[in-house]
Design a protein around this motif. Structure first.
Motif, mmCIF file in Angstrom:
data_model
loop_
_atom_site.group_PDB
_atom_site.id
_atom_site.type_symbol
_atom_site.label_atom_id
_atom_site.label_comp_id
_atom_site.label_asym_id
_atom_site.label_seq_id
_atom_site.Cartn_x
_atom_site.Cartn_y
_atom_site.Cartn_z
ATOM 1 N N CYS A 135 0.831 -1.207 0.000
ATOM 2 C CA CYS A 135 0.000 0.000 0.000
ATOM 3 C C CYS A 135 0.865 1.257 0.000
ATOM 4 O O CYS A 135 0.586 2.217 -0.736
ATOM 5 C CB CYS A 135 -0.933 0.004 1.209
ATOM 6 S SG CYS A 135 -2.292 -1.173 1.100
ATOM 7 N N TYR B 152 -7.090 4.913 -4.358
ATOM 8 C CA TYR B 152 -7.283 4.049 -3.192
ATOM 9 C C TYR B 152 -6.541 2.750 -3.471
ATOM 10 O O TYR B 152 -6.164 2.455 -4.608
ATOM 11 C CB TYR B 152 -8.778 3.778 -2.965
ATOM 12 C CG TYR B 152 -9.506 3.333 -4.211
ATOM 13 C CD1 TYR B 152 -9.557 1.986 -4.573
ATOM 14 C CD2 TYR B 152 -10.118 4.262 -5.053
ATOM 15 C CE1 TYR B 152 -10.203 1.573 -5.725
ATOM 16 C CE2 TYR B 152 -10.754 3.864 -6.222
ATOM 17 C CZ TYR B 152 -10.797 2.523 -6.552
ATOM 18 O OH TYR B 152 -11.429 2.124 -7.700
ATOM 19 N N ASP C 210 -7.151 -1.094 -3.112
ATOM 20 C CA ASP C 210 -7.951 -2.296 -2.864
ATOM 21 C C ASP C 210 -7.081 -3.489 -3.264
ATOM 22 O O ASP C 210 -6.898 -3.764 -4.457
ATOM 23 C CB ASP C 210 -9.242 -2.294 -3.679
ATOM 24 C CG ASP C 210 -10.269 -1.304 -3.144
ATOM 25 O OD1 ASP C 210 -10.041 -0.757 -2.048
ATOM 26 O OD2 ASP C 210 -11.286 -1.081 -3.817
ATOM 27 N N VAL D 204 -10.953 -9.488 -2.202
ATOM 28 C CA VAL D 204 -10.332 -8.165 -2.148
ATOM 29 C C VAL D 204 -10.457 -7.544 -0.757
ATOM 30 O O VAL D 204 -11.519 -7.605 -0.132
ATOM 31 C CB VAL D 204 -10.984 -7.231 -3.196
ATOM 32 C CG1 VAL D 204 -10.377 -5.837 -3.122
ATOM 33 C CG2 VAL D 204 -10.816 -7.814 -4.597
ATOM 34 N N ARG E 235 -10.804 -4.203 0.854
ATOM 35 C CA ARG E 235 -11.170 -2.840 0.473
ATOM 36 C C ARG E 235 -10.434 -1.820 1.332
ATOM 37 O O ARG E 235 -10.337 -1.979 2.553
ATOM 38 C CB ARG E 235 -12.677 -2.624 0.648
ATOM 39 C CG ARG E 235 -13.544 -3.684 0.003
ATOM 40 C CD ARG E 235 -13.612 -3.534 -1.491
ATOM 41 N NE ARG E 235 -14.403 -4.602 -2.081
ATOM 42 C CZ ARG E 235 -14.470 -4.851 -3.373
ATOM 43 N NH1 ARG E 235 -13.784 -4.096 -4.213
ATOM 44 N NH2 ARG E 235 -15.203 -5.843 -3.829
ATOM 45 N N ASP E 236 -9.927 -0.764 0.677
ATOM 46 C CA ASP E 236 -9.225 0.315 1.387
ATOM 47 C C ASP E 236 -8.188 -0.255 2.353
ATOM 48 O O ASP E 236 -8.148 0.082 3.547
ATOM 49 C CB ASP E 236 -10.216 1.202 2.148
ATOM 50 C CG ASP E 236 -11.136 1.969 1.207
ATOM 51 O OD1 ASP E 236 -10.638 2.519 0.209
ATOM 52 O OD2 ASP E 236 -12.349 2.021 1.467
ATOM 53 N N GLY F 248 -10.481 -4.587 -7.057
ATOM 54 C CA GLY F 248 -9.082 -4.838 -6.759
ATOM 55 C C GLY F 248 -8.201 -4.028 -7.682
ATOM 56 O O GLY F 248 -8.389 -4.025 -8.906
#
Length: 408
Positions: free
Chosen positions: A246, A269, A271, A286, A288-289, A322
């Protein structure tokens, strides 16, 4: 009045499904929320349960047939009573009961010392002659049986005729069995996507290696406290890699982008898809965030997704979207591989087995737990320089985990 049993409403990304298996037959009683039928789609296996107690009076679509969204599958008569599922045949059940009774009687004739000897030498108590009161098998009876066993074996061997002269190996004439089964819808879809990825993308893979010692030391130091604080959630390696990815995706937005025709879509973002192996094939639910999730949140979510994937409980929403994927072939022992892209994503990180290897540290050769990392990327969008820098950023964050917390 009969109640209709319909297929679930499929999302736009799923055109149709296929009846994988009926768990009830016509005329059988069903309970409310009991599983009736499994429907396999391109992405997940959906379950249809009984809306009420009753009898499944009519099945309209057989196994293997293709169905559409909200199609009528069967009819249920609420409140009715049907036939019970067949159990053991009476004769077989009686024979089993008789055998169990005989075994129980034999066990009852064994004294404690005799039983211990029988268990140690793995003997059949029914072959031992009991000389005790009421036919009870004593310790001496068991010892006598053990001593006589070699003599009986020797006599049996002596009675055997001499083996005939060796003959030429006989030519195998038995049937060479082959089995042909249709590919499941999910497996066919996976094959289609993998073939599309290899043919329609300019896929390239770059490699690096990471020293896992710092993360392993941190994990060893805090794993018990972490698990206690976060209600049984274990501290694994996936959380560190997802957080590292990330952070690296923020620095290199091309790796987090996707190609849509002639357009490049940059996602603001992260994902992150996590590849999970299931009996039906590889699926990618996936997170999320993921950039806003803590290590504990990631580890708990990965565990939950893995369990639901194993039990075919994932939904279409779990699989949709994703912007980047992480896959860990190391759990199966893979030392090095080239992961295949998951279009329209343009990057996928492959983790591998941790193996101790000699490496140079401060001018000295030491043994360290090392892991090979592989980043496959779409060269149409991502240059080699960007891909290498992204992978180095992940490596640096893993080798100094404090940077993940400090976002350095």
């Amino acid at each position: 009045m009969a109640q209709d049993i319909k297929a679930p409403s499929f999302p736009e990304s799923v055109a149709d499904g296929e009846i994988a298996a009926w768990h009830k037959k016509e005329g059988e009683s069903v309970a409310r929320d009991e599983l009736l039928v499994e429907i396999e789609t391109d992405k997940v296996v959906m379950e249809v349960v009984a809306p009420a107690d009753g009898v499944l009076t009519k099945i309209l679509v057989g196994e293997g047939e293709t169905i559409l969204s909200e199609q009528l599958l069967a009819e249920l008569e609420p409140g009715a009573v049907g036939t019970a599922p067949a159990t053991e045949e009476p004769a077989a059940a009686a024979a089993a009961a008789e055998s169990d009774t005989a075994d129980a009687d034999t066990e009852a004739l064994l004294g404690p010392a005799a039983r211990q000897l029988v268990e140690e030498h793995k003997l059949d108590p029914r072959q031992i002659v009991g000389t005790g009161k009421g036919g009870r098998v004593t310790k001496e009876d068991v010892l006598k049986h053990i001593k006589s066993a070699p003599k009986a074996a020797a006599a049996k061997a002596a009675a055997k005729p001499e083996p005939a002269a060796a003959k030429e190996p006989a030519q195998v004439t038995g049937e060479r069995v082959e089995k042909r089964v249709p590919m499941t819808r999910m497996r066919a879809r996976i094959a289609e996507r993998l073939l599309h990825a290899s043919q329609e993308t300019a896929m390239l893979t770059t490699f690096n290696e990471v020293n896992m010692a710092p993360v392993m030391e941190l994990r060893s130091k805090y794993k018990d406290q972490f698990e206690k604080t976060h209600n049984g959630t274990r501290l694994g390696f996936m959380g560190f890699f997802v957080k590292a990815c990330c952070e690296a995706l923020k620095r290199f937005p091309e790796v987090n982008a996707s190609i849509d025709g002639n357009d490049v879509v940059y996602h603001g973002y992260q994902d992150v898809g996590v590849a999970v192996s299931t009996p039906g094939g590889l699926v990618v639910p996936v997170l999320r965030d993921a950039d806003f999730m803590s290590l504990a949140d990631i580890e708990a979510a990965v565990k939950d997704l893995g369990l639901r994937a194993r039990d075919n409980k994932l939904t279409i929403d779990d699989m949709t979207g994703g912007t980047f994927t992480v896959t860990n072939g190391g759990v199966f022992g893979s030392l090095l591989s080239t992961p295949i892209l998951n279009p329209p994503q343009t990057g996928i990180l492959g983790m591998h087995k941790i193996q101790e290897r000699p490496v140079a540290v401060d001018g000295k050769v030491v043994i360290q737990p090392m892991m090979y990392l592989a980043l496959s990327y779409d060269h149409r969008l991502i240059d080699g320089k960007t891909a290498v820098q992204f992978l180095v950023a992940v490596k640096d964050l893993i080798e100094d985990p404090a940077r993940i917390l400090l976002q350095l």
